[in-house]
Design a protein around this motif. Structure first.
Motif, mmCIF file in Angstrom:
data_model
loop_
_atom_site.group_PDB
_atom_site.id
_atom_site.type_symbol
_atom_site.label_atom_id
_atom_site.label_comp_id
_atom_site.label_asym_id
_atom_site.label_seq_id
_atom_site.Cartn_x
_atom_site.Cartn_y
_atom_site.Cartn_z
ATOM 1 N N UNK A 1 0.851 -1.182 0.000
ATOM 2 C CA UNK A 1 0.000 0.000 0.000
ATOM 3 C C UNK A 1 0.896 1.244 0.000
ATOM 4 N N UNK A 2 0.699 2.118 -0.967
ATOM 5 C CA UNK A 2 1.492 3.349 -1.018
ATOM 6 C C UNK A 2 1.312 4.107 0.289
ATOM 7 N N UNK A 3 2.433 4.526 0.878
ATOM 8 C CA UNK A 3 2.409 5.166 2.191
ATOM 9 C C UNK A 3 2.408 6.684 2.028
ATOM 10 N N UNK A 4 1.367 7.332 2.568
ATOM 11 C CA UNK A 4 1.337 8.791 2.630
ATOM 12 C C UNK A 4 0.304 9.241 3.654
ATOM 13 N N UNK A 5 0.685 10.101 4.587
ATOM 14 C CA UNK A 5 2.058 10.544 4.816
ATOM 15 C C UNK A 5 2.857 9.501 5.590
ATOM 16 N N UNK A 6 4.184 9.540 5.420
ATOM 17 C CA UNK A 6 5.031 8.657 6.179
ATOM 18 C C UNK A 6 6.044 7.917 5.340
ATOM 19 N N UNK A 7 6.714 6.961 5.975
ATOM 20 C CA UNK A 7 7.749 6.150 5.368
ATOM 21 C C UNK A 7 7.364 4.683 5.464
ATOM 22 N N UNK A 8 7.980 3.855 4.629
ATOM 23 C CA UNK A 8 7.786 2.414 4.752
ATOM 24 C C UNK A 8 8.349 1.932 6.082
ATOM 25 N N UNK A 9 7.908 0.759 6.512
ATOM 26 C CA UNK A 9 8.283 0.245 7.829
ATOM 27 C C UNK A 9 9.782 0.074 7.982
ATOM 28 N N UNK A 10 10.486 -0.215 6.896
ATOM 29 C CA UNK A 10 11.934 -0.425 6.971
ATOM 30 C C UNK A 10 12.740 0.864 6.838
ATOM 31 N N UNK A 11 12.065 2.024 6.725
ATOM 32 C CA UNK A 11 12.753 3.302 6.607
ATOM 33 C C UNK A 11 12.920 3.794 5.194
ATOM 34 N N UNK A 12 12.361 3.088 4.200
ATOM 35 C CA UNK A 12 12.427 3.566 2.818
ATOM 36 C C UNK A 12 11.584 4.830 2.655
ATOM 37 N N UNK A 13 12.033 5.712 1.763
ATOM 38 C CA UNK A 13 11.296 6.938 1.485
ATOM 39 C C UNK A 13 11.574 7.365 0.051
#
Length: 724
Positions: A334-346
């Motif tokens: 699921x595209x993350x917004x707002x925020x970052x992926x759980x592993x810290x990807x951005x």
């Protein structure tokens, strides 16, 4: 084309030599400046006697407003050289996306100030879309709360007025050299004298900006000139010119991690790298601004009962806004917004908007008269004022996805400088008429009635001329207050007032159907009660309780998939208590301590789950305590400390992510003495003495992005100043 020049240390030294070698007659003829009051202080005494930001012409003790003043004395003692550093000195103030290399903003009483409406320079509106220089500022005045009577259109948090240094009777020149453990260095010259009968105040600064962030070094040059001429005993004219150029890569914030996979960040990262700069790409360009300002003023006394003044100011900034900007995460189911992926990807976007031209202007003309009417003494002020902003942006900007990086293991990414996004140009103009009436009902009771009527005109259009929108409104903002002097040293007051705010939909075509559109103005409302106590002549205590209601624009879902931002879609209520104890306790001890308790929540919203939630990035409790102590055993030596504490900041709209409570201690010492009759002052300071790293703020931007900023690591700074 923007004009650039370098104020190197050599240039500053040359200017210093020029001023010192000026004709002796120019240095010895300050007679025309007899009416100018010396406001500078060599050491912090922290007393507040009056402030211009309230606009009532009353002493602090009799003003039915909550006003804070950060003078040059405390700014010098604490080494505050930026707005963000000055904010630490008052618990009612807070950062709002304040980061290295970018423009600074602040919130007051939990409300984000409008960069084009809530900032003043000597009482006239300025734009804070460019970095602010403090070298030529005598004090920073903050009016807390709704300011519709003083400014018409403005955010309800308050007004910030930067008062510049003016010529004073005694000639002097002071050079300050400063440095820090990051390798930064600055030379600053402040020189005061006279050219014939014209008073002159000149400031020059050149600074090498060495940041603790990776690849975020830069430079800045600053110059200002203040002139004052007494035409007659009752009439004077003044001029103030300012130039500021700054070039430094900006450091973007991080974000919340989406740990449950629902597409929205909800968890604070468990590791903080205070030196991480996601803008550290080989192709990253610095954020660069060139700002010039001119202000003219006239003051005259028409008779013993009549006085008048008029002023005009214009400001022009040329901005190159460039950054490798982190925004959302596409590396998840699921595209993350707002925020970052759980592993810290951005995700990283190559953003470039070169050649932005932002021009603002303002003028004010008013007259004040003391009179007797119906057996009562009155002071009436009537006037007209105007202000405007013109933002001319380049036809196209770049905002291109270039890949993803990781906050724990940053990656190198390719650039994409293609100009593909239309910009939005805006025009704003307001003409106001206003009147205030201060009446002495009795020897102990005073009332204030104020009214400002604002005729607003605002328009916006995309850079190709499409989506042109124009809005014209006329709005009145009344204000009422009463004070009761319960004793010679104690005053209580109550006030009620309204304010007006304008909002613009962010220029993000991927987020809004009506991006860049100007929305109709809305009114906020405030009720406040307060108490002021003169413990000693220069030692005061104050308390204020308040309630502010403010309407906002909100996002209405649409069939197109993107929301439409509509005016008045939600509202917030901020209720709080503020306490302040400040001034000179005795000949050795000075203090400035403030406390703010604030409950800020949404009262209505299109999304019902938002109702009752706390406003993000607003602390429930914040404390700031500064103390300076002069050692009697060692004359000239003083020690000081600043303690800051805050608790209760939320980072997510639903309140699930909350920043841990944070405390920071800054310490310093100063030593003043004389060498061959010349005054010398040495200063050493340590900010964040315990080197505690914590999440400092978590602002939610107008387009919905949530960003996290860490505290500044331990920083050691030193300076020496010499009077000539």
């Amino acid at each position: 084309m923007a004009l650039h020049f370098k104020l190197t240390p050599v240039a500053c030294a040359t200017a210093l030599a020029f001023l010192l070698l000026a004709p002796a007659k120019a240095q010895q003829n300050p007679g025309s400046l007899a009416d100018v009051t010396v406001t500078g202080k060599a050491a912090p005494v922290l007393d507040v006697q009056s402030a211009d930001v309230g606009g009532l012409g009353l002493s602090w003790f009799k003003t039915p407003q909550s006003v804070s003043v950060l003078g040059a004395d405390i700014l010098l003692a604490t080494g505050a050289s930026t707005l963000s550093q000055a904010i630490k000195l008052d618990a009612s103030l807070a950062d709002s996306y304040n980061t290295t290399g970018y423009v600074e903003n602040m919130s007051v009483r939990g409300f984000l100030l409008d960069p084009s409406s809530n900032y003043r320079r000597n009482g006239l509106a300025i734009s804070s879309y460019t970095p602010l220089a403090l070298e030529n500022k005598e004090r920073i005045e903050i009016l807390k709360g709704v300011a519709g009577m003083q400014s018409g259109v403005s955010s309800p948090g308050g007004l910030v007025n930067f008062v510049t240094k003016v010529p004073v009777p005694d000639a002097f020149s002071t050079v300050q050299l400063s440095t820090n453990n990051n390798g930064g260095a600055k030379v600053h010259l402040d020189s005061n004298g006279a050219w014939g009968t014209v008073g002159v105040r000149f400031n020059l600064a050149s600074e090498s900006l060495q940041s603790y962030f990776n690849q975020a070094s830069g430079s800045r040059e600053f110059a200002s000139l203040a002139l004052n001429q007494s035409l007659t005993r009752d009439t004077s004219v003044s001029a103030d010119i300012e130039y500021h150029h700054k070039r430094q890569p900006s450091v973007p914030g991080l974000g919340l991690l989406d740990t449950n996979g629902d597409g929205v960040g909800d968890t604070l990262p468990d590791r903080i790298n205070p030196r991480l700069n996601l803008n550290d790409q080989s192709w990253s360009l610095p954020f660069e601004t060139t700002n010039a300002a001119l202000q003219l003023g006239l003051k005259t006394r028409l008779s013993p009962d009549w006085s008048a003044q008029a002023s005009f100011a214009v400001q022009r900034a040329v901005i190159n806004d460039r950054i490798a900007f982190p925004d959302g995460c596409s590396n998840a189911a699921n595209y993350v917004y707002p925020g970052l992926c759980a592993n810290g990807d951005v995700d990283i976007y190559d953003f470039r908007s070169d050649g932005e031209e932002r021009t603002s202007w303002g003028w004010d003309a008013r007259a004040t008269r003391a009179l007797s009417w119906l057996g009562l003494g009155h002071q009436v002020t009537v006037g007209i004022s105007g202000r405007g902003n013109r933002d001319d942006l380049p036809p196209l900007q770049a905002y291109n996805y270039v890949g993803s990086t990781n906050i724990y293991t940053p990656m190198r990414l390719p650039a994409d400088a293609n100009l593909t996004e239309l910009n939005t140009n805006t025009r704003q103009r307001a003409v106001d008429s206003f009147v205030t009436l201060v009446s002495d009902v009795s020897t102990t009771v005073q009332t204030v009635i104020g009214l400002r009527t604002s005729s607003l005109s605002r328009s916006s259009a995309r850079s190709d001329g499409s989506r042109a929108v124009t809005i014209d409104q006329t709005i009145s903002t009344p204000w009422l207050a009463a004070t009761w002097q319960t004793s010679p040293s104690s005053t209580v007051y109550a006030s009620w007032g309204q304010g007006v705010e304008l909002e613009v939909v962010p220029n993000r075509s991927s987020k809004f159907v009506n991006y860049g559109e100007t929305l109709p103005a809305l009114k906020s409302e405030q009720v406040e009660m307060g108490w002021k106590w003169l413990i000693e002549s220069r030692f005061t205590f104050s308390a204020a309780v308040f309630s502010i209601d403010k309407p906002y624009a909100d996002d209405q879902p649409s069939v197109m998939g993107l929301p439409t931002r509509v005016t008045g879609g939600k509202s917030a209520r901020h209720r709080g208590l503020e306490l302040a104890l400040q001034g000179r306790v005795n000949s050795q001890l000075s203090v400035q301590s403030t406390l703010s308790m604030l409950d800020a929540r949404y009262a209505t919203a299109i999304d019902p789950t938002l109702v009752g939630q706390r406003i993000t990035n607003v602390p429930k409790l914040k404390v700031s305590v500064f103390a300076d102590y002069k050692l009697a055993e060692l004359p000239g030596l003083s020690v000081h400390g600043l303690l800051g504490y805050e608790d209760g900041k939320t980072a997510s709209a639903d309140g699930t992510a909350t920043l841990p409570s944070a405390m920071q201690i800054d310490v310093g010492l100063g030593y003043a003495h004389r060498i061959q009759g010349r005054a010398v002052r040495w200063q050493l300071g340590i900010d964040n003495l315990t080197d505690r790293i914590y999440w400092r703020e978590a602002p939610t931007q107008s387009w919905g992005g949530v960003y996290l900023f860490p505290s500044t690591p331990r920083t050691v700074r030193a300076s020496v100043s010499l009077d000539f």
